[in-house]
Write an enzyme that holds these catalytic residues in place. Structure first.
Site: not given
Length: 330
Positions: A56, A207, A209
């Site tokens: 990330y 959720l 995305r």
């Protein structure tokens, strides 16, 4: 915030963790200051599990999470991941690398960026099809023996791979996408296998995305460089079909007096005491909305209604573009 145990060992975490990816990666503009405040607010609200990965950024998110948790190590369960290959210049190569030497060479960088002596949960981010899982997991087990890691996990692994890895070293948690839009684990044997082997389940993207929030009504609601602009479920015809499902979920949420996000997250948490959700957000307002779900309960009628609206396979379009789909269920 209630706590749930992952696996057969001693790893107890809040039933909601915080997915930190979007603070650095994939979902448009970032704001480090607000992200740090969001992590601090999560701690105040009883969240203990913080999920990141070396990819990330790359690397930025581990450094950000480490900075946010500096001086608060005893309050946090740190989960990070390895396996999406990063070259010596710190760039993603687009390859999956589960070779033992790569795993061994990656751990010290994660420890340094996070500013810790050990990682609570270290997860193989994707299964390398070129490397037997016994070799990858054997290298991970060495890190436990060396005291650098406390618990091991797998992400997006098949039921057969989970069994093979678990035979090498206990798997504490399996992390896979799970939501009203992504119920594959109920039909492909993954959830049944984790339950049989007493392995915890960590649901990422609970959720969908952000789709299940109801806040995205058009593709242009997404920032220009947002990953979802190339995600199949957000494309043209798929988008409008999926939006119709969201609108039906919203009607149930309105009846209950909650948001579609809250209803969708409550559904994930209602799937069993072995399921921990890690909704991702980089804003305190959405964090607080999510955490409020832990005070909610869904009735049998509400759960039945959601099963009718969003049965397995309801979403139109794959979860990822084709290249990334090749590495799921590894």
């Amino acid at each position: 915030m209630r706590r749930r145990r992952l696996g057969m060992g001693s790893l107890s975490v809040s039933e909601q963790g915080l997915g930190c990816m979007g603070m650095s990666f994939a979902y448009g503009p970032v704001n480090d200051s607000e992200s740090v405040r969001t992590v601090h607010r999560a701690l105040e609200l009883g969240v203990t599990l913080f999920d990141t990965a070396d990819m990330y950024g790359p690397h930025h998110n581990e450094s950000l999470v480490g900075r946010a948790l500096s001086g608060r190590r005893d309050q946090a369960v740190l989960s990070t991941k390895v396996g999406n290959e990063i070259d010596r210049d710190g760039a993603l190569t687009g390859r999956i690398n589960g070779r033992p030497d790569y795993i061994r060479s990656s751990i010290d960088g994660s420890l340094q960026r996070l500013g810790v002596d050990w990682i609570d949960l270290y997860t193989l981010h994707r299964v390398d099809p070129q490397v037997p899982i016994e070799e990858s997991f054997g290298a991970l087990a060495e890190l436990v023996q060396a005291g650098k890691v406390r618990h091991l996990g797998l992400s997006e692994a098949s039921a057969a791979t989970i069994r093979r890895a678990h035979a090498v070293h206990p798997v504490t948690a399996v992390q896979t996408e799970y939501s009203l839009f992504s119920r594959d684990v109920e039909t492909n044997g993954v959830l049944a296998t984790t339950r049989e082997l007493n392995i915890g389940f960590v649901a990422y993207s609970p959720l969908g995305r952000g789709f299940l929030s109801g806040r995205i009504r058009d593709i242009d609601d997404l920032p220009e460089k947002d990953f979802r602009r190339v995600a199949p479920r957000f494309q043209e015809t798929n988008f409008h079909r999926n939006l119709k499902v969201v609108e039906r979920i919203e009607r149930v949420a309105d009846t209950k007096g909650v948001t579609a996000s809250q209803l969708s997250l409550a559904w994930v948490l209602a799937q069993g005491p072995d399921v921990v959700a890690i909704p991702g957000t980089k804003r305190r307002t959405y964090l607080e909305e999510n955490v409020a779900v832990s005070a909610m309960a869904l009735t049998p009628d509400e759960l039945a209604a959601l099963d009718v609206i969003a049965p397995p396979g309801v979403a139109t379009g794959d979860r990822y573009p084709a290249a990334a789909m090749a590495y799921l269920d590894g």
